[in-house]
Every structure is written in C-alpha cells, then in structure tokens.
Design an enzyme around this catalytic site. Structure first.
Site, PDB file in Angstrom:
ATOM      1  N   HIS A 286       4.701  37.926  21.534  1.00 48.89           N
ATOM      2  CA  HIS A 286       3.768  36.908  21.027  1.00 48.89           C
ATOM      3  C   HIS A 286       3.662  37.123  19.518  1.00 48.89           C
ATOM      4  O   HIS A 286       2.674  37.659  19.010  1.00 48.89           O
ATOM      5  CB  HIS A 286       2.400  37.028  21.704  1.00 48.89           C
ATOM      6  CG  HIS A 286       2.443  36.834  23.191  1.00 48.89           C
ATOM      7  ND1 HIS A 286       2.888  37.804  24.069  1.00 48.89           N
ATOM      8  CD2 HIS A 286       2.116  35.765  23.959  1.00 48.89           C
ATOM      9  CE1 HIS A 286       2.818  37.348  25.303  1.00 48.89           C
ATOM     10  NE2 HIS A 286       2.354  36.114  25.264  1.00 48.89           N
TER      11      HIS A 286
ATOM     12  N   ASP B  78       1.373  41.425  22.723  1.00 47.71           N
ATOM     13  CA  ASP B  78       0.149  41.184  21.952  1.00 47.71           C
ATOM     14  C   ASP B  78      -0.298  39.735  22.124  1.00 47.71           C
ATOM     15  O   ASP B  78      -0.271  38.949  21.173  1.00 47.71           O
ATOM     16  CB  ASP B  78       0.436  41.509  20.481  1.00 47.71           C
ATOM     17  CG  ASP B  78      -0.759  41.283  19.586  1.00 47.71           C
ATOM     18  OD1 ASP B  78      -1.895  41.262  20.093  1.00 47.71           O
ATOM     19  OD2 ASP B  78      -0.558  41.107  18.366  1.00 47.71           O
TER      20      ASP B  78
ATOM     21  N   GLU C  18       7.745  33.033  19.902  1.00 49.41           N
ATOM     22  CA  GLU C  18       6.551  32.287  19.527  1.00 49.41           C
ATOM     23  C   GLU C  18       6.735  30.820  19.911  1.00 49.41           C
ATOM     24  O   GLU C  18       7.733  30.210  19.548  1.00 49.41           O
ATOM     25  CB  GLU C  18       6.280  32.405  18.036  1.00 49.41           C
ATOM     26  CG  GLU C  18       5.034  31.671  17.570  1.00 49.41           C
ATOM     27  CD  GLU C  18       3.795  32.084  18.343  1.00 49.41           C
ATOM     28  OE1 GLU C  18       3.167  31.200  18.970  1.00 49.41           O
ATOM     29  OE2 GLU C  18       3.471  33.291  18.338  1.00 49.41           O
TER      30      GLU C  18
ATOM     31  N   SER D  57       2.977  41.369  12.859  1.00 50.69           N
ATOM     32  CA  SER D  57       3.804  42.400  13.491  1.00 50.69           C
ATOM     33  C   SER D  57       5.307  42.172  13.340  1.00 50.69           C
ATOM     34  O   SER D  57       6.048  43.149  13.123  1.00 50.69           O
ATOM     35  CB  SER D  57       3.434  42.536  14.974  1.00 50.69           C
ATOM     36  OG  SER D  57       3.474  41.282  15.630  1.00 50.69           O
TER      37      SER D  57
ATOM     38  N   ASP E 219       8.119  31.116  25.783  1.00 52.74           N
ATOM     39  CA  ASP E 219       6.870  31.751  26.175  1.00 52.74           C
ATOM     40  C   ASP E 219       7.075  33.252  26.339  1.00 52.74           C
ATOM     41  O   ASP E 219       8.038  33.706  26.965  1.00 52.74           O
ATOM     42  CB  ASP E 219       6.380  31.141  27.484  1.00 52.74           C
ATOM     43  CG  ASP E 219       5.124  31.814  27.991  1.00 52.74           C
ATOM     44  OD1 ASP E 219       4.061  31.651  27.355  1.00 52.74           O
ATOM     45  OD2 ASP E 219       5.207  32.529  29.004  1.00 52.74           O
ATOM     46  N   GLY E 220       6.169  34.029  25.780  1.00 58.06           N
ATOM     47  CA  GLY E 220       6.311  35.473  25.804  1.00 58.06           C
ATOM     48  C   GLY E 220       6.377  36.057  27.192  1.00 58.06           C
ATOM     49  O   GLY E 220       7.082  37.048  27.436  1.00 58.06           O
TER      50      GLY E 220
ATOM     51  N   HIS F 237      -1.214  48.015  13.910  1.00 58.03           N
ATOM     52  CA  HIS F 237      -0.026  48.108  13.064  1.00 58.03           C
ATOM     53  C   HIS F 237       0.242  49.521  12.568  1.00 58.03           C
ATOM     54  O   HIS F 237       1.396  49.889  12.355  1.00 58.03           O
ATOM     55  CB  HIS F 237      -0.145  47.119  11.904  1.00 58.03           C
ATOM     56  CG  HIS F 237      -0.027  45.694  12.343  1.00 58.03           C
ATOM     57  ND1 HIS F 237      -0.651  44.649  11.717  1.00 58.03           N
ATOM     58  CD2 HIS F 237       0.667  45.144  13.389  1.00 58.03           C
ATOM     59  CE1 HIS F 237      -0.356  43.510  12.340  1.00 58.03           C
ATOM     60  NE2 HIS F 237       0.440  43.798  13.357  1.00 58.03           N
TER      61      HIS F 237
END
Length: 286
Positions: free
Chosen positions: A41, A166, A120, A102, A145-146, A18
């Site tokens: 994600h 991520d 997400e 994030s 889905d990412g 971060h």
C-alpha cells in the site's frame, strides 16, 4: 478511498515506522545477494509539508520536525542517522518542506542489484508515485490492490527481501483482511521479512492480530520469529486522533531488538505530546 496520507505524513507514526524500515533494509544490505522490497500500500511517494493537508493537521510538526531538531546519544545517532539522512536528501539544506513515503525511503536504500515493487490503486496517489519514480529501472509501480498483490508477488525471484504491509485501515474488516493476507503470503514465503503497521485504537483487535501473526510464524518449519512494537505519543482518547502506533516485525534482523532498545527511549521526549511518550517492545505469544 477517503484516506489521505498527506494529512499524516511525517507524523510520529511515520517516524517510528520508517526508522524500523531503514534498520531492516540496512541489515539486508550487509550481504551482497540482491533483495526485493514489496510495498503493498505504497501511497503517493512524496508529500508536501507546505501543502494544505499538512498545514491543516500539523502532525509533522510534532513528528519529523522534532526528531530532526533533537540531539541523540553516541549510541543512538548511528542507528537513527541513516533515516534522517534520507529525509534531508529530499529537502533544501536546513529546511523541512517534503517528506518521502515508504517507497521512496526504500528506494534510497536499494543497491544496483536490488528492486522495489510498489502497489497503489488510488488514482491520484498512483499518478504521484509514477512521477516520483519515473524512468527508474529498479522500481516497478503496480496498479493492483495490495491484498491481491501480497500473495501474488511472493516469493520474489531474489529470494531475499522485505514486504511492507501498511494499509489505511478504513474498512471495518481490515484487521481480518490483513491477518488472512499475511497468512497466505507467509505460507508461500516463510523466509522473507515482513513489516506490518497497524493503528492502536482497539486493544482487542490489535492483540488478536499480534497473536495470529505470532502463531502463524511459530507453526512454520523452521519456526519464524516475531517482534512487536507499540509506541504511544499520548493517551488515546475515544474519537480522537491516533496517538498510538504499532508494528509487527516478522523474521526481523537479529540485531533489531537491541537497536530498538537503544533508539526508542531517545524518541520518548521529542515525540511525546503533552508529556513523554511510552513504548512497549516484546515477543508476542500465539
């Protein structure tokens, strides 16, 4: 989906990731043109450090709690300060009870013209993220889905921005999936910035990922740039908890390497577990 980031929120890996995220987004703010952040994600958005998961792991106590209590030099403080200011904004004065994930950290750095797309699919995390960003016209939460979203959402209309990748790395083929997903997305948006997080447990897998990302960026025209950071809070023990975290930064700000050379040495002591931490910062080779 057994991974629960609530156990790890505010740990040393979050702190490193971060701080870099804030530095990259701060650089994007320097030009008036709008930018978009795509978080593939995203997670729950906000994590309760007084909850059962955080209490059981205690990772935040050797992560964000130590960094909040640390003193930094005149050179490092302006670079770390914006990240710490965001954490403080989610907590009562002088206390540390919550940690923003994030998407909320990115949201805190958006100007009126900027936008956030947060993906997400885990149901509980998705509901919490909606609650955290409810009625926010600058944030779009996507139940997708990412890995599907990654190539679908680039390039954004703004043409400027950052993609944060991520994943949880629960699947055995997650490194390969990440490499393929990045390749497809980068082919569509080679001028975007990418921040890729990975756990450092298998040297072979992490090195292969770094070489792949470096090769993809080097082959584009014009060639992109890549920076690799690994930070170890303690030696990694077989079967033990994660003690080393990695980041690949594609098309990073030209100032970032120098900033990290100022920041990272001052995080070695507060984030070290049983001794000083260690880091490596390099330009990976294909």
């Amino acid at each position: 989906m057994n991974y629960r980031h609530a156990f790890h929120a505010g740990g040393f890996a979050d702190v490193i990731k971060h701080i870099v995220l804030v530095r990259m987004l701060t650089y994007l703010q320097e030009k008036p043109a709008a930018f978009r952040v795509i978080d593939t994600h995203a997670g729950a958005g906000r994590y309760d450090l007084t909850g059962d998961e955080a209490k059981r792991s205690g990772e935040w106590l050797t992560g964000i709690a130590r960094v909040m209590a640390a003193r930094f030099s005149e050179a490092a403080q302006p670079l770390i300060g914006p990240y710490l200011d965001i954490i403080r904004a989610f907590n009562p004065p002088g206390e540390l009870k919550a940690y923003p994930g994030s998407p909320l950290i990115a949201r805190a750095l958006l100007r009126p013209q900027d936008r956030l797309t947060a993906c997400e699919i885990e149901k509980s995390a998705h509901r919490q993220l909606i609650d955290a960003l409810r009625r926010d016209t600058q944030a779009r939460i996507v139940d997708l889905d990412g890995w599907t979203a990654l190539p679908a959402f680039v390039p954004p209309n703004e043409r400027r921005g950052l993609v944060l990748i991520d994943p949880s790395f629960e699947q055995k083929d997650e490194f390969e999936t990440l490499a393929d997903g990045f390749t497809e997305a980068y082919a569509k948006w080679p001028t975007g910035s990418y921040l890729i997080w990975y756990p450092v447990k298998s040297r072979r897998m992490t090195d292969e990922l770094a070489r792949h990302v470096a090769a993809v960026t080097a082959e584009s025209r014009p060639a992109g740039k890549c920076l690799r950071l690994e930070f170890s809070a303690a030696p990694q023990q077989a079967g033990g908890p994660l003690t080393s975290t990695g980041l690949l930064m594609v098309n990073p700000p030209w100032t970032l390497a120098g900033e990290l050379k100022t920041i990272l040495p001052e995080l070695e002591k507060p984030l070290g577990q049983g001794g000083a931490a260690r880091f490596r910062l390099e330009t990976p080779k294909p």
